[in-house]
Structure formats: structure tokens, C-alpha cells
Design an enzyme around this catalytic site. Structure first.
Site, PDB file in Angstrom:
ATOM      1  N   ASP A  78     -32.454 -74.067  -6.460  1.00 12.20           N
ATOM      2  CA  ASP A  78     -32.567 -75.520  -6.515  1.00 12.20           C
ATOM      3  C   ASP A  78     -34.026 -75.834  -6.189  1.00 12.20           C
ATOM      4  OD1 ASP A  78     -32.780 -78.160  -5.850  1.00 12.20           O
ATOM      5  OD2 ASP A  78     -30.979 -78.229  -4.609  1.00 12.20           O
ATOM      6  N   CYS A 109     -28.299 -86.454   2.170  1.00 13.84           N
ATOM      7  CA  CYS A 109     -27.334 -85.717   1.329  1.00 13.84           C
ATOM      8  C   CYS A 109     -27.132 -84.296   1.835  1.00 13.84           C
ATOM      9  CB  CYS A 109     -27.760 -85.679  -0.139  1.00 13.84           C
ATOM     10  SG  CYS A 109     -27.824 -87.298  -0.891  1.00 13.84           S
ATOM     11  N   GLN A 168     -37.340 -79.621  -4.582  1.00 13.47           N
ATOM     12  CA  GLN A 168     -38.397 -79.889  -3.602  1.00 13.47           C
ATOM     13  C   GLN A 168     -39.534 -78.868  -3.680  1.00 13.47           C
ATOM     14  OE1 GLN A 168     -38.470 -82.609  -1.990  1.00 13.47           O
ATOM     15  NE2 GLN A 168     -36.368 -83.311  -2.142  1.00 13.47           N
ATOM     16  N   HIS A 201     -28.566 -79.359  -0.080  1.00  5.28           N
ATOM     17  CA  HIS A 201     -28.282 -80.716  -0.564  1.00  5.28           C
ATOM     18  C   HIS A 201     -26.896 -80.688  -1.216  1.00  5.28           C
ATOM     19  CE1 HIS A 201     -28.683 -84.220  -3.247  1.00  5.28           C
ATOM     20  NE2 HIS A 201     -29.711 -84.600  -2.516  1.00  5.28           N
ATOM     21  N   LYS A 261     -38.988 -86.345  -8.694  1.00  5.25           N
ATOM     22  CA  LYS A 261     -39.520 -85.792  -7.445  1.00  5.25           C
ATOM     23  C   LYS A 261     -40.834 -85.058  -7.686  1.00  5.25           C
ATOM     24  CE  LYS A 261     -34.977 -85.158  -5.388  1.00  5.25           C
ATOM     25  NZ  LYS A 261     -34.877 -86.280  -4.458  1.00  5.25           N
TER      26      LYS A 261
HETATM   27  C1  LIG Z   1     -32.973 -80.014  -2.483  1.00  3.76           C
HETATM   28  C2  LIG Z   1     -32.390 -81.048  -3.413  1.00  3.76           C
HETATM   29  N1  LIG Z   1     -31.479 -80.657  -4.309  1.00  3.76           N
HETATM   30  C3  LIG Z   1     -30.948 -81.516  -5.193  1.00  3.76           C
HETATM   31  C4  LIG Z   1     -31.303 -82.850  -5.184  1.00  3.76           C
HETATM   32  C5  LIG Z   1     -30.698 -83.752  -6.188  1.00  3.76           C
HETATM   33  O1  LIG Z   1     -31.679 -84.280  -7.026  1.00  3.76           O
HETATM   34  P1  LIG Z   1     -31.298 -85.402  -8.078  1.00  3.76           P
HETATM   35  O2  LIG Z   1     -30.716 -86.536  -7.278  1.00  3.76           O
HETATM   36  O3  LIG Z   1     -32.588 -85.762  -8.716  1.00  3.76           O
HETATM   37  O4  LIG Z   1     -30.310 -84.825  -8.986  1.00  3.76           O
HETATM   38  C6  LIG Z   1     -32.224 -83.299  -4.259  1.00  3.76           C
HETATM   39  C7  LIG Z   1     -32.569 -84.735  -4.164  1.00  3.76           C
HETATM   40  O5  LIG Z   1     -32.878 -85.242  -3.107  1.00  3.76           O
HETATM   41  C8  LIG Z   1     -32.799 -82.382  -3.343  1.00  3.76           C
HETATM   42  O6  LIG Z   1     -33.713 -82.758  -2.463  1.00  3.76           O
END
Ligand SMILES: Cc1ncc(COP(=O)(O)O)c(C=O)c1O
Length: 395
Positions: free
Chosen positions: A186, A356, A189, A114, A212
């Protein structure tokens, strides 16, 4: 697995039909327990934290700090190793700032990440992405050869938001630590789909978002080993993070409070704690089992539909969560339009686009994908409704 009627959003109808919500990787519906916790704050407490000298403030501070305990318990951390931030993105940016990186430094990551686990490394250092195979799975086995004396961190999604594939994180951590390289996972998910114990994993940094994982938006958490937090420079300064301030100097509060400047998202944080308790009450082993089963059902039912190309589906269900990403080849219909048709024509709510993750789509040479992602409230009837709708669009 868990009563659908815990989630008021699932009662929502569009064009007279109940929705099928399969977009939890974007953000999850909230159970009534979380909504009630937020409402209780407004109705009974409404005060600032760590400041006022009155009963409402004391109560609010207790609720807020109980949330920290609840979240720490979910991931096996000590409460003082949990820093409240706005979201995963801010957690990762905090680490990128804290490591004191320079443009010569390298961060090993993957082309599947992401943007939030890629752009901070580009901004502060140099990102070194592992390539993907033809199914969109990172070639994790190349990690060892990409770690060099310039590597300052190995940062990877625990579970991909694009494919739902679980990374081989034990090996990732072991190989990185063997070269003296810290690891960031990260976990946006993963944390609400899999049991996690940050101590057993021995991971250095673990970042996730409340929205999430059945909690409110506006808050997230960074777990970091206490010695990293002690060494990190200050990130933002202002009210709430300072123990003493006079003309000559100021003294920050202890970890983690020194990283929480300003009034936080109090009600969201209380709801975040409630979401963690809700998940713990179900049991993360059960949650994971359910997630894997729904993932396998989605992949199996989509696989046979003409024109569907799935990603990450070469990985066995034990290493995936309840998420399926695909393209549907129907004339010149863009994948965003497929998602729109699923929503407008069939009340099946999914994501369509680049999620993203532009590098992934460039590497796979696709202009977009459709992503269906489940959570604890989904069941086989939702999978059947998705598959029937995709089949109809395909024909
Ligand atoms: C794997 C992953 N990393 C980071 C993010 C970023 O999360 P946030 O927008 O809550 O900061 C997301 C959000 O879709 C994600 O799926």
C-alpha cells in the site's frame, strides 16, 4: 526545496493569518502545473478517451496515455502494468477480487494498516495482523512465522499513514517470495516521498492515489506484474473495456484496458500524470531527503513538549517520512479537539482522530491522535509554528 508559490492553496488565509498546511497525509495541495493541466483539458480538449473519431478525442487520448507513461516512469513500471482506478482503496479491492480468495485463505498484514489495506482482506478471506510494539511499530520480524500454506498474500503499508514509519519492504518481499507468497504494498503514503522502483523491488502489487501525491482526487493506480493482470478475472464490465461483442460472446480488450470499464476521471488522470512529472522534475532522492529532514525536525521539536506522546519515534529518521503523530495530554481535551484548536487558534492544519486506523488506536489504548504531515513545500518555519502552537495548547 520547492517554491511555496507553486501551490496556490498555501496563500490561503484563515482569520487573517496564512495557513500552515501539515495535512498532506490526508490529501496534498496541488501545484499550479497540475491545476493548469486540468484547466487546459477543460478549455482545449474536453472529449472522451479511446472512443471518438475526432481530433479532440485523439488529443485527449494522447494526454491520458501520456499520463500512464509518466506514472509508470515514476515507479519504474511498464505502462501496460499501470491500471487506472479511483484510488488506493479501489486498487486494493481489485486485487482482493482478482486473487479469487475464499474464507479459508489468509492474508498476512499488520495491525497498523489503514482500513483500505485491511477490510478488503477481511471481506474476501481472513486477515492475519502482525502485532505492534509499544511504540506502534509492527513486529515485522514475525512475518516469516505467520506465512503458512494458507497464506495467499502478504499486504503491508510501504509507509504508515499513522506513524510515517517506512516498512522493511525488501525483507518483507524476500521472505514472502521465499514461501511463494505474492506481496502487495500500500504505497499511498510512500510513492510521493520516496524513490520507488517496482521492478528492482520485485513487488507484485503496488497501490497508490493521485490526491496524496500532488495530483487531483478521483484517480489512482494499481501497478501489477503483467502476468497477474493477464490471469485476473474481469472486475467491472461495460464500455471501453471490450474489443468485440456479439450475441454469442464478448472479448475484453488487452491489459490494462480491460480493467478500466466506463468513462474514467479523464481530467484528473491528466493532472495525475502532471503531478508525477512535477515530482520527477524535483527528483525523488531530493524529495525523500527533504521529507526525512522535516520528519526529524517535527519529532525533535515535539518531543520536549510536556504532555506529548509520540508514536513511531523510536525509529530513526532515515526510516521515517515527514510525518509525526502524537497525543497531547491536556485535561479532558480529545485529540480531535487539539487538532481543531491548532486550526482555529493557530491556523495550523493537521489531522485529529483515528486516521482510518482503528486497530492501531485500540492496540495503543488511545482514543485518537494528532497527525502532522508534510510535503515538498513545507520548511522549518512550518515545524516551528506547529511546535509553538502545540506548546501553547499544552500550557
Ligand atoms: C496508508 C493508506 N492506505 C490507503 C489509503 C486510502 O487511500 P484512498 O482514500 O485514496 O483510497 C490511505 C488514505 O489515507 C492511506 O493513508
Amino acid at each position: 526545496m520547492t517554491p511555496r508559490n507553486d501551490f496556490p492553496l498555501l496563500e490561503r488565509q484563515v482569520d487573517g493569518r496564512r495557513i500552515t498546511y501539515l495535512d498532506s497525509a490526508s490529501t496534498t495541495p496541488k501545484p499550479r502545473a497540475v491545476i493548469d493541466a486540468v484547466r487546459r483539458y477543460y478549455e482545449n480538449h474536453t472529449a472522451n478517451v479511446h472512443r471518438g473519431a475526432h481530433v479532440l478525442s485523439e488529443e485527449t487520448t494522447s494526454r491520458y496515455e501520456e499520463a500512464r507513461f509518466s506514472i509508470a516512469a515514476l515507479v519504474g513500471a511498464a505502462p501496460n502494468e499501470i491500471v487506472f482506478v479511483r484510488n488506493t482503496t479501489e486498487a486494493i479491492n481489485l486485487v482482493a477480487h482478482g486473487l479469487g480468495l475464499s474464507s479459508e485463505d489468509e492474508i498476512v498484514t499488520t495491525a497498523l494498516e489503514h482500513h483500505s489495506n485491511y477490510l478488503p482482506w477481511r471481506l474476501h478471506a481472513r486477515a492475519v495482523p502482525l502485532p505492534l510494539d509499544e511504540d506502534g511499530v509492527p513486529r515485522y520480524e514475525l512475518l516469516r512465522e505467520r506465512l503458512t500454506s494458507r497464506t495467499k498474500l502478504a499486504a503491508v503499508a510501504h509507509v504508515s499513514n499513522v506513524t510515517g514509519v517506512v516498512a522493511p519492504i525488501e525483507r518483507w518481499i524476500e521472505e514472502s517470495h521465499a514461501r511463494g507468497v505474492p506481496v502487495l504494498l500500500d504505497a499511498s503514503q510512500s510513492v510521493s516521498h520516496l524513490p520507488v522502483d517496482v521492478k528492482a523491488l520485485d513487488v507484485d502489487f503496488f497501490a497508490f492515489s493521485s490526491h496524496k501525491m500532488l495530483g487531483p482526487s478521483g484517480v489512482g493506480a494499481l501497478y501489477a506484474k503483467a502476468d497477474w493482470l493477464e490471469r485476473f478475472p474481469l472486475y467491472q464490465v461495460g464500455g471501453g473495456m471490450v474489443a468485440r461483442h456479439d450475441d454469442d460472446r464478448f472479448e475484453p480488450r488487452e491489459v490494462p484496458f480491460r480493467f478500466e470499464a466506463g468513462t474514467p476521471a479523464i481530467e484528473a488522470t491528466i493532472g495525475f500524470g502532471e503531478a508525477a512529472s512535477y515530482l520527477r522534475a524535483i527528483g525523488m532522492e531530493r524529495v525523500a531527503e527533504h521529507s526525512r529532514r522535516i520528519g526529524a525536525e517535527m519529532v525533535d521539536s515535539l518531543r520536549s513538549i510536556p504532555g506529548v506522546r509520540l508514536f513511531g519515534a523510536s525509529i530513526p529518521p532515515e526510516r521515517r517520512i515527514g510525518l509525526a503523530t502524537f497525543t497531547l495530554d491536556v485535561g479532558d481535551l480529545a485529540q480531535r479537539d487539539v487538532a481543531r484548536l491548532l486550526s482555529d487558534g493557530h491556523q495550523v492544519i493537521v489531522s485529529g482522530g483515528l486516521h482510518c486506523a482503528h486497530l492501531f488506536h485500540q492496540r495503543m489504548t488511545v482514543a485518537g491522535t494528532v497527525r502532522a504531515s508534510s510535503h515538498v513545500f513545507n520548511d522549518s518555519s512550518d515545524v516551528a509554528r506547529l511546535a509553538a502552537a502545540v506548546r501553547e495548547i499544552a500550557s
